[in-house]
Structures are given as structure tokens and as C-alpha cells.
Design a protein around this motif. Sequence first.
Motif, PDB file in Angstrom:
ATOM      1  N   SER A  54       0.854  -1.117  -0.079  1.00  0.00           N
ATOM      2  CA  SER A  54      -0.121  -0.171  -0.182  1.00  0.00           C
ATOM      3  C   SER A  54       0.674   1.076  -0.048  1.00  0.00           C
ATOM      4  O   SER A  54       2.056   1.174   0.227  1.00  0.00           O
ATOM      5  CB  SER A  54      -0.855  -0.008   1.003  1.00  0.00           C
ATOM      6  OG  SER A  54      -0.308   0.027   2.408  1.00  0.00           O
ATOM      7  N   GLY A  57      -2.687   7.521  -1.414  1.00  0.00           N
ATOM      8  CA  GLY A  57      -3.664   7.466  -2.705  1.00  0.00           C
ATOM      9  C   GLY A  57      -3.933   8.722  -3.131  1.00  0.00           C
ATOM     10  O   GLY A  57      -4.941   8.692  -4.005  1.00  0.00           O
ATOM     11  N   LEU A  80      -3.279   6.088  -9.049  1.00  0.00           N
ATOM     12  CA  LEU A  80      -3.408   4.823  -9.587  1.00  0.00           C
ATOM     13  C   LEU A  80      -2.356   4.434 -10.565  1.00  0.00           C
ATOM     14  O   LEU A  80      -1.891   3.317 -10.692  1.00  0.00           O
ATOM     15  CB  LEU A  80      -5.016   4.803 -10.313  1.00  0.00           C
ATOM     16  CG  LEU A  80      -6.151   4.533  -9.281  1.00  0.00           C
ATOM     17  CD1 LEU A  80      -7.414   4.837 -10.062  1.00  0.00           C
ATOM     18  CD2 LEU A  80      -6.140   3.349  -8.746  1.00  0.00           C
ATOM     19  N   ALA A  83       0.639   3.450  -8.906  1.00  0.00           N
ATOM     20  CA  ALA A  83       0.296   2.166  -8.177  1.00  0.00           C
ATOM     21  C   ALA A  83       0.654   1.173  -9.190  1.00  0.00           C
ATOM     22  O   ALA A  83       1.196   0.034  -8.830  1.00  0.00           O
ATOM     23  CB  ALA A  83      -1.205   2.109  -7.680  1.00  0.00           C
ATOM     24  N   GLU A  84       0.334   1.396 -10.473  1.00  0.00           N
ATOM     25  CA  GLU A  84       0.442   0.351 -11.595  1.00  0.00           C
ATOM     26  C   GLU A  84       1.913   0.067 -11.704  1.00  0.00           C
ATOM     27  O   GLU A  84       2.282  -1.155 -11.903  1.00  0.00           O
ATOM     28  CB  GLU A  84      -0.018   0.826 -12.850  1.00  0.00           C
ATOM     29  CG  GLU A  84      -0.163  -0.242 -14.076  1.00  0.00           C
ATOM     30  CD  GLU A  84      -0.860   0.265 -15.148  1.00  0.00           C
ATOM     31  OE1 GLU A  84      -0.894  -0.374 -16.140  1.00  0.00           O
ATOM     32  OE2 GLU A  84      -1.229   1.430 -15.093  1.00  0.00           O
ATOM     33  N   PRO A  89      -1.814  -3.089  -4.700  1.00  0.00           N
ATOM     34  CA  PRO A  89      -3.250  -3.261  -4.554  1.00  0.00           C
ATOM     35  C   PRO A  89      -3.955  -2.409  -3.915  1.00  0.00           C
ATOM     36  O   PRO A  89      -5.406  -2.346  -3.888  1.00  0.00           O
ATOM     37  CB  PRO A  89      -3.616  -4.688  -4.260  1.00  0.00           C
ATOM     38  CG  PRO A  89      -2.271  -4.844  -2.906  1.00  0.00           C
ATOM     39  CD  PRO A  89      -1.150  -3.898  -3.647  1.00  0.00           C
ATOM     40  N   ARG A  90      -3.521  -1.582  -2.842  1.00  0.00           N
ATOM     41  CA  ARG A  90      -4.495  -0.675  -2.020  1.00  0.00           C
ATOM     42  C   ARG A  90      -3.676   0.673  -1.840  1.00  0.00           C
ATOM     43  O   ARG A  90      -2.517   0.980  -1.540  1.00  0.00           O
ATOM     44  CB  ARG A  90      -4.636  -1.376  -0.563  1.00  0.00           C
ATOM     45  CG  ARG A  90      -5.401  -2.238  -0.594  1.00  0.00           C
ATOM     46  CD  ARG A  90      -5.565  -3.222   1.024  1.00  0.00           C
ATOM     47  NE  ARG A  90      -4.149  -3.592   1.210  1.00  0.00           N
ATOM     48  CZ  ARG A  90      -3.544  -4.824   0.810  1.00  0.00           C
ATOM     49  NH1 ARG A  90      -4.372  -5.441   0.159  1.00  0.00           N
ATOM     50  NH2 ARG A  90      -2.403  -4.950   1.284  1.00  0.00           N
ATOM     51  N   GLY A 129     -11.222   3.011  -8.661  1.00  0.00           N
ATOM     52  CA  GLY A 129     -10.492   2.070  -8.009  1.00  0.00           C
ATOM     53  C   GLY A 129     -11.206   0.663  -8.681  1.00  0.00           C
ATOM     54  O   GLY A 129     -10.308  -0.150  -9.123  1.00  0.00           O
ATOM     55  N   VAL A 134      -8.015  -1.784  -8.018  1.00  0.00           N
ATOM     56  CA  VAL A 134      -6.980  -1.262  -6.762  1.00  0.00           C
ATOM     57  C   VAL A 134      -8.389  -0.721  -5.805  1.00  0.00           C
ATOM     58  O   VAL A 134      -9.386  -0.367  -6.266  1.00  0.00           O
ATOM     59  CB  VAL A 134      -6.595  -0.124  -7.035  1.00  0.00           C
ATOM     60  CG1 VAL A 134      -5.923   0.626  -5.652  1.00  0.00           C
ATOM     61  CG2 VAL A 134      -5.182  -0.388  -7.898  1.00  0.00           C
ATOM     62  N   THR A 135      -8.042  -1.051  -4.509  1.00  0.00           N
ATOM     63  CA  THR A 135      -9.101  -0.824  -3.477  1.00  0.00           C
ATOM     64  C   THR A 135      -8.352   0.481  -2.667  1.00  0.00           C
ATOM     65  O   THR A 135      -7.287   0.462  -2.266  1.00  0.00           O
ATOM     66  CB  THR A 135      -9.043  -1.993  -2.392  1.00  0.00           C
ATOM     67  OG1 THR A 135      -9.508  -3.085  -2.982  1.00  0.00           O
ATOM     68  CG2 THR A 135     -10.002  -1.416  -1.150  1.00  0.00           C
ATOM     69  N   ASN A 169     -14.686  -1.383  -3.665  1.00  0.00           N
ATOM     70  CA  ASN A 169     -13.349  -0.655  -3.777  1.00  0.00           C
ATOM     71  C   ASN A 169     -13.067   0.654  -2.999  1.00  0.00           C
ATOM     72  O   ASN A 169     -11.955   1.150  -3.058  1.00  0.00           O
ATOM     73  CB  ASN A 169     -12.993  -0.314  -5.358  1.00  0.00           C
ATOM     74  CG  ASN A 169     -13.038  -1.662  -6.191  1.00  0.00           C
ATOM     75  OD1 ASN A 169     -14.034  -1.865  -6.643  1.00  0.00           O
ATOM     76  ND2 ASN A 169     -11.994  -2.052  -6.549  1.00  0.00           N
TER      77      ASN A 169
END
Length: 256
Positions: A54, A57, A80, A83-84, A89-90, A129, A134-135, A169
Motif C-alpha cells: 500500500s 492514494g 493509480l 500504483a500500477e 493493490p491498496r 478503483g 485497486v482498493t 473498492n
Amino acid sequence: MSFDLAVCAEMVFTELPLLDRVRRIDELGFAVEIWSWHDKDLDALAATGARFSSMTGYLRGDLIDPDTADDVVRTAEDSLKAAETLGIPRLNLHTAELVDGQAARPRQRATGRMWLTAQRALERIGELGAAAGVTFCLENLNTIVDHPGVPLARAKDTLALVEGVGHPNVKMMLDLYHAQIGEGNLVELVRRCAGAIGEVQVADVPGRCEPGTGEIHYPVVAKALRDIDYRGTVGMEAFASGDSAVALAAFRSAFS
């Protein structure tokens, strides 16, 4: 039943550069958490081969403020993309923007408008999300020691927001360190939050160090999590009271 254990690289092995901290945490068998991403070399982090669980975000804005909630949503979309790169995932959210741990725009009371604004923004973020797989996790904070001036920060408030949004999400980042300072009654809190938890974060009280250094009996908390069939990540967002490797071993022992 075992948990997926993660460790915040911002708070342990602090004598090392960040990339070396990440490698060390990974070598010890933990997933890695980070805070902000905009000031980091994401490609270099990805090249470590570590598994990331995590990170923050959003970059700016208050979920509860109609004037800045759009900033949270826009920068959540930017997050996001980051995050990719790391396969995260969070993504973590707060009800209000933090600057060096403090509320950027302190408020001493919550209003109905704040609740409604946050809910609408979280609904939009949930859709982002879902599209990305993604959460987004809304973290509870304590306003007594670490984060004064943040409205709707208690676990009961973040839980109410997550349940009100009702989006798969959008979950809770249930931080038990913050909850112990602000609310206590952790076992019952775990039970109450059961279906809303996206991730659990831990540190002991007082001091915000690894489990076993303060008043929280984390093996009992771990049992409560097993009792609700929680199978997700438990992240140590804590400082090491001494040697970092010893602190991580204590963390693992408390949740094994």
C-alpha cells in the motif's frame, strides 16, 4: 490461518537509504508499505523486486471540503498510475490533507456537509478503483497526539463513511494504533469493522513502536482478526524501539 505481513519502509532501518530499506524488508520476508509516491523513483523501487502492499492514494485536498474534494479525486487518479508501476493493490486516503502529519486546514468540528461531501467523493474514487482493480482504504487517525484538526477521523467515523458509500473498492485502513489512542476497545472494534476492513495497520501505544513495547496485547487482537476470518494484510506502521530486525521479528511473532 496466517496474515500477509507488511512493514512501512518510512519508519524502520532509517539509517539506510530508502531503496536499501525496501530490500532489507523484502529479504526478511515482508511486503513493503510506503507513504507518498510523488517524491520517489518508482522505477527504482520496482526494480528492487519487492512486493508492495500500500501507499498514499492522493496528493492534496480534503475529502470533506467541497472546494478541494475534486483535488482528492484527481490526484487519486494520478496515484493509480503510480500504483500500477509498483503493482500496489491498496491506496490510502484520509478525510483531510496532512502536511508533515498535521491537518493542512484544521477544523475543530464536523458538519453534515462534510459527511455528504466525503461520501460523494468516495463514491467517485470507488469507481476509479474498480476500473483499475485497486482498493482505496480510508484510514482512521487520532486527533489527540498525532493529527489534531482532522475531522471525521475516528474509526467509528471512517467506518460510517465506508459503510455509507457501500462500494467494494472503498474499504477501511483500520489503524489500531490510532484507534487505541482515540477510542480503545480494540477487540470489539475489530468485530464491528469486520466486513469493511481493507487492511490493518499496527503500532504499540505509547511510543508508536513495534508490538510488545506498549499497552496493546497484540496476540489477542490477532485472535480477534482470525475470529472474524480476516485474511488480509497487517502492516507494521511503527518505529523500531531498537534494532529494526529485532522489531520486525517481534511484529511477526505477535501475528503468527
